[in-house]
Design an enzyme around this catalytic site. Structure first.
Site, PDB file in Angstrom:
ATOM      1  CG  ASP A 104      11.614  67.859  38.752  1.00  0.00           C
ATOM      2  OD1 ASP A 104      11.576  69.105  38.803  1.00  0.00           O
ATOM      3  OD2 ASP A 104      12.170  67.243  37.831  1.00  0.00           O
TER       4      ASP A 104
ATOM      5  CD  GLU B 240      11.360  70.388  32.309  1.00  0.00           C
ATOM      6  OE1 GLU B 240      10.277  69.871  32.613  1.00  0.00           O
ATOM      7  OE2 GLU B 240      11.972  71.154  33.087  1.00  0.00           O
TER       8      GLU B 240
END
Length: 683
Positions: A363, A569
Site C-alpha cells: 500500500d 480511511e
C-alpha cells in the site's frame, strides 16, 4: 482532433517499434511465443537496475518521462485526487499517461509501465464520470451471481456495474485498459466494525457475501475461457452482453479489460474498535474463516494482483509478515511462481499449468509503516517487506531512496537474487498476459463514453436496488411508501438532499470527497424529486427548517435527507457514529410536524434509534453516487424496494462490534432485514 491524436499515437508506438528494426530476434517481443518463454527471455536480458526499477511504483506527481526512462520505473499511480490538472478531462488523462509511457518505451528493453488508480466506485477521479454506489450499497443488492436469460447469457447487476467501470477506467491506459490499483478495486475486505472509516468499501460483515462479490473480477478482467486452469491470472476473455437487449455500444473483448486487485491482505476489516491500520486480534481459525476466504475465491477467479494491508495481525505488521504473504498466500493459496529448475517448470507451461501467478503490491508508503515511527529504519523496512514476499512497492514519492537501499541489500547478499527474479517474473507475467506489450499506448476511442447515458442508467439501477427500506408507516396497515407524485406541496429538507458531494461520499474527485454540486455532474436527490413529481406539485427545499415553518407550511408530507459528511480511511474512524448536524434537529422539526420519510446517506449504520419513533418511513440509501433518480424510482413507486441489509444495524455503539451470529445479537435491524413495497404499476 483526430489527426493530432493519430500522430501522437504513432510517435509513441514508433519508440517501441524502432528498437526492433534491424535488431536481433527477441522472443519477448514476439506475441506468438508462449508467455512463459517471453518472460524468461526478457528476464535474462535485464540488469539488476532494470529489475529493481520494475518493482517500483511511484505517484504521477513525482514522475516525468525522463524519470520513467532513467530509473526503469515499472508502474505509476494516481493516488486519491491526484489528477493531471484541476478539472481534467478524459483526454487530459490519456495525454498524461501517454507522455509517461513514452519514457518507459524509450528504455533499452522498452518495457511498458503499468498505471494504477483508485477506481473505487467508478472512475471517481475523473470529472463527469459516472459515480456508482459504494460497495456497502452494492452488497445490499444481493445481485451477484451470473444467470442464464433468454437465448443469451446475461450478467446480473454487479457484474454489469464492473464491466462499465472497466470501460470507463479503461480509456486511461492502453488498449488493454491496464489498471491494477493499484488499482482500487475493492474485492476482499470484510468490515466487522462500522466504526472503521473504510467500512463503506466493504460489501458486508458476512464473508459469504464478500466471497460472492469476487464475481466482479470477471467483470473487470474478462470471463475466463472454459477449460482454463483455475487460479491463473487472466486478463481478457469473453465479454457478456450488459442487459437484454444488448446496449447500443457493444463492448469488445480486447479493448477494455483491466487488471483487478484484491485488497487489503489480510484482516484490515477486523481491527480493534475499527481503528484504521490498527491491530486485528484473532486466532488462525478466525482469520481463515472470516477474512481469508475471499482471497481464495479471488485467486481461483484469476485475480492478477493483491495488495497488502497496513494493519497488523496479532501485533505483526502485514507488510513484513512472511508467513502470511509467502507462506500462506503464495504457497498455500497457490498465488505462486514455479522457479526455473524445479521439476514442474517449463517455460511454455508457466501460464497453462497454473504454476506462475500474479504479483503482490504494497500500500501507499506501506513498507515505511513497518517501523514506529514510520520510516525510522528504512533499510530494515525494505529488506523485511521484500523478503516477506512483496513484489512491487508503492513507494510512492522517495523512489531513489528505495532503489538505492534495495540495490545495496542485493549486492551485499541480504536479499537474494532469486527473490528479485521471482518478483520481476510476476510483474512481467501480468504485463504480458494483459497484452500491455502489444498495446502500450492509451486508447482515445472510449474517451467520449465517460459518463454516457448507458453508464448512468446502470448506476441508477444499482442505486434503486441497493436501497433498504427499514420502516414504512407507524404500523404495517398504514404504509407511507410509495409516496404520491400528485399532491399539492412537498417539503424536502436536510443537508444531504441537494449536495452531490455528500451523496457520493469519499473517493470522489478528491481523496476525501467534496461538498456541493460544482465538482462533477450528476443528479441530486432533490433534483430527482422535482423531476419525478407531477407538474402541478410544488416542491419546497429548506436545508434546516424550524418546526414553526413546517407546521405552517401546509405540506402533504416531508422528505428528510441527512447522514454523514464524506470521509476516507482514518478520517472516517468514529467511536460515536452520529449523523452530521443539523440532522437530528431536522428530523425532529420535520417529522414532529408532518408525515415524513427519512433517507440516511451514510457509509455504514449510524445512530438512529433515538429518532425512530418520530419517523414514519426510514430508508438506508448508503452512498448512492451520482444518480439520485435511483432513489426517487423506489420512493415514488416506479420500482419496488428490494435491498437487504448487508450489515447489522445496531441500537447503540456500546454494542459494537456486533455481527450476525454473535451470541448476544440484539440489533435495531438485523442482518438481511429489508421491507418490500409493491410498485404503483403492480398495485
Amino acid at each position: 482532433n483526430t489527426a493530432s491524436v493519430l500522430v501522437q499515437w504513432l510517435g509513441i508506438a514508433s519508440v517501441w517499434a524502432a528498437t526492433a528494426v534491424g535488431a536481433e530476434y527477441m522472443k519477448y517481443k514476439d506475441p506468438n511465443q508462449p508467455v512463459g518463454v517471453r518472460v524468461e527471455d526478457l528476464l535474462m536480458r535485464m540488469t539488476l537496475e532494470e529489475k529493481i526499477g520494475q518493482m517500483v511504483q511511484i505517484d504521477r506527481t513525482v514522475a516525468t518521462a525522463d524519470i520513467m526512462r532513467d530509473y526503469y520505473i515499472g508502474s505509476l499511480l494516481s493516488g486519491g485526487g491526484s489528477t493531471p490538472l484541476p478539472g481534467a478531462t478524459a483526454t487530459d488523462w490519456v495525454n498524461m499517461v501517454n507522455k509517461f509511457q513514452k519514457g518507459s518505451l524509450s528504455t533499452r528493453l522498452g518495457i511498458p509501465m503499468i498505471y494504477g488508480i483508485d477506481a473505487v466506485h467508478g472512475h471517481n477521479n475523473v470529472v463527469n464520470a459516472t459515480i456508482f454506489p459504494h460497495n456497502v450499497g452494492l452488497g445490499a443488492t444481493r445481485q451477484v451471481n451470473l444467470s442464464d436469460v433468454y437465448p443469451f447469457r446475461f450478467p446480473t447487476l454487479i457484474y454489469q456495474v464492473y464491466i462499465l467501470i472497466r470501460m470507463t477506467v479503461g480509456f486511461n491506459h492502453c488498449t488493454q485498459k491496464l489498471f491494477p490499483d493499484v488499482m482500487g478495486f475493492i474485492v476482499s475486505q470484510v468490515c466487522r466494525d462500522p466504526r472503521w472509516g473504510r467500512c463503506y468499501e466493504s460489501y458486508s460483515e458476512d464473508p459469504k457475501i464478500v466471497r460472492e462479490m469476487t464475481e466482479i473480477i470477471l467483470g473487470l478482467q474478462g470471463e475466463i475461457p472454459s477449460g482454463s486452469s483455475k487460479g491463473v491470472p487472466y486478463v481478457g476473455g469473453n465479454i457478456l452482453f450488459l442487459s437484454p437487449p444488448p446496449p447500443p455500444h457493444p463492448i469488445h473483448a480486447d479493448r477494455n479489460k483491466v487488471v483487478a486487485c484484491a485488497k487489503h491482505f489480510v484482516g484490515d476489516g477486523g481491527t480493534t474498535k475499527g481503528i484504521n491500520e490498527d491491530n486485528t486480534l484473532t486466532d488462525m481459525h478466525g482469520l481463515l474463516s472470516i477474512h481469508m476466504p475471499a482471497y481464495d475465491d479471488s485467486i481461483i477467479k484469476g485475480v492478477s494482483t493483491i495488495m497488502v494491508s497496513y494493519s497488523s495481525w496479532n501485533g505483526e505488521k502485514m507488510h513484513a509478515n512472511r508467513n502470511l504473504i509467502t507462506g500462506f498466500l503464495k504457497d498455500t493459496l497457490k498465488f505462486k511462481t514455479c522457479k526455473k529448475g524445479k521439476k514442474k517448470w517449463t517455460p511454455s507451461s508457466i501460464v497453462e499449468s497454473g504454476q506462475f501467478q500474479g504479483f503482490v503490491i504494497s500500500d501507499w508508503e506501506g513498507i515505511d509503516r513497518i517501523t514506529s515511527p514510520p520510516h525510522s529504519n528504512y533499510t530494515y523496512s525494505v529488506q523485511a517487506s521484500v523478503l516477506a514476499g512483496i513484489d512491487m512497492v508503492m513507494i510512492p514519492l522517495k523512489y531513489t531512496e528505495f532503489i538505492d537501499e534495495l540495490t545495496s541489500l542485493v549486492k551485499n547478499n541480504f536479499v537474494p537474487m532469486d527473490r528479485i527474479d521471482d518478483a520481476v517474473r510476476r510483474i512481467l507475467l501480468v504485463k504480458f498476459i494483459s497484452g500491455l506489450f502489444e498495446n502500450p499506448v492509451a486508447d482515445f476511442s472510449l474517451v467520449n463514453e465517460v459518463g454516457n447515458q448507458v453508464h448512468r442508467e446502470l448506476a441508477r439501477e444499482a442505486v434503486r436496488k441497493s436501497l433498504v427500506l427499514l420502516k414504512n408507516g407507524k404500523n404495517a396497515e398504514d404504509p407511507l411508501l410509495p409516496l404520491s407524485k400528485k399532491v399539492p406541496k412537498i417539503l424536502v429538507a436536510g443537508s444531504h438532499a441537494d449536495n452531490l458531494g455528500y451523496q457520493c461520499g469519499g473517493w470522489t474527485i478528491n481523496w476525501q470527497g467534496f461538498s456541493g454540486n460544482n465538482y462533477t455532474s450528476g443528479t441530486t436527490i432533490y433534483s430527482a424529486i422535482v423531476s419525478t413529481v407531477e407538474k402541478g406539485t410544488e416542491v419546497v427545499y429548506r436545508e434546516n427548517p424550524d418546526s414553526e415553518y413546517v407546521k405552517s407550511g401546509d405540506f402533504s408530507y416531508g422528505i428528510v435527507v441527512v447522514g454523514e459528511h464524506p470521509y476516507t480511511e482514518s478520517a472516517g474512524d468514529s467511536l460515536t457514529l452520529t449523523m452530521a448536524d443539523p440532522g437530528p434537529d431536522v428530523i425532529n422539526n420535520v417529522c414532529g410536524a408532518v408525515e415524513c420519510v427519512v433517507i440516511v446517506i451514510s457509509g455504514r449504520p449510524i445512530v438512529i434509534e433515538p429518532y425512530i419513533s418520530f419517523i414514519d418511513a426510514l430508508v438506508a440509501a448508503w452512498l448512492p453516487g451520482s444518480e439520485g433518480q435511483g432513489v426517487t424510482d423506489v420512493l415514488f413507486g416506479d420500482y419496488d424496494f428490494t435491498g437487504n441489509l448487508s450489515r447489522t444495524w445496531f441500537k447503540t455503539v456500546d454494542q459494537l462490534p456486533m455481527n450476525v451470529g454473535d451470541p448476544h445479537y440484539d440489533p435495531l435491524f438485523p442482518f438481511g432485514f429489508g421491507l418490500t413495497t409493491k410498485s404503483v404499476v403492480e398495485r
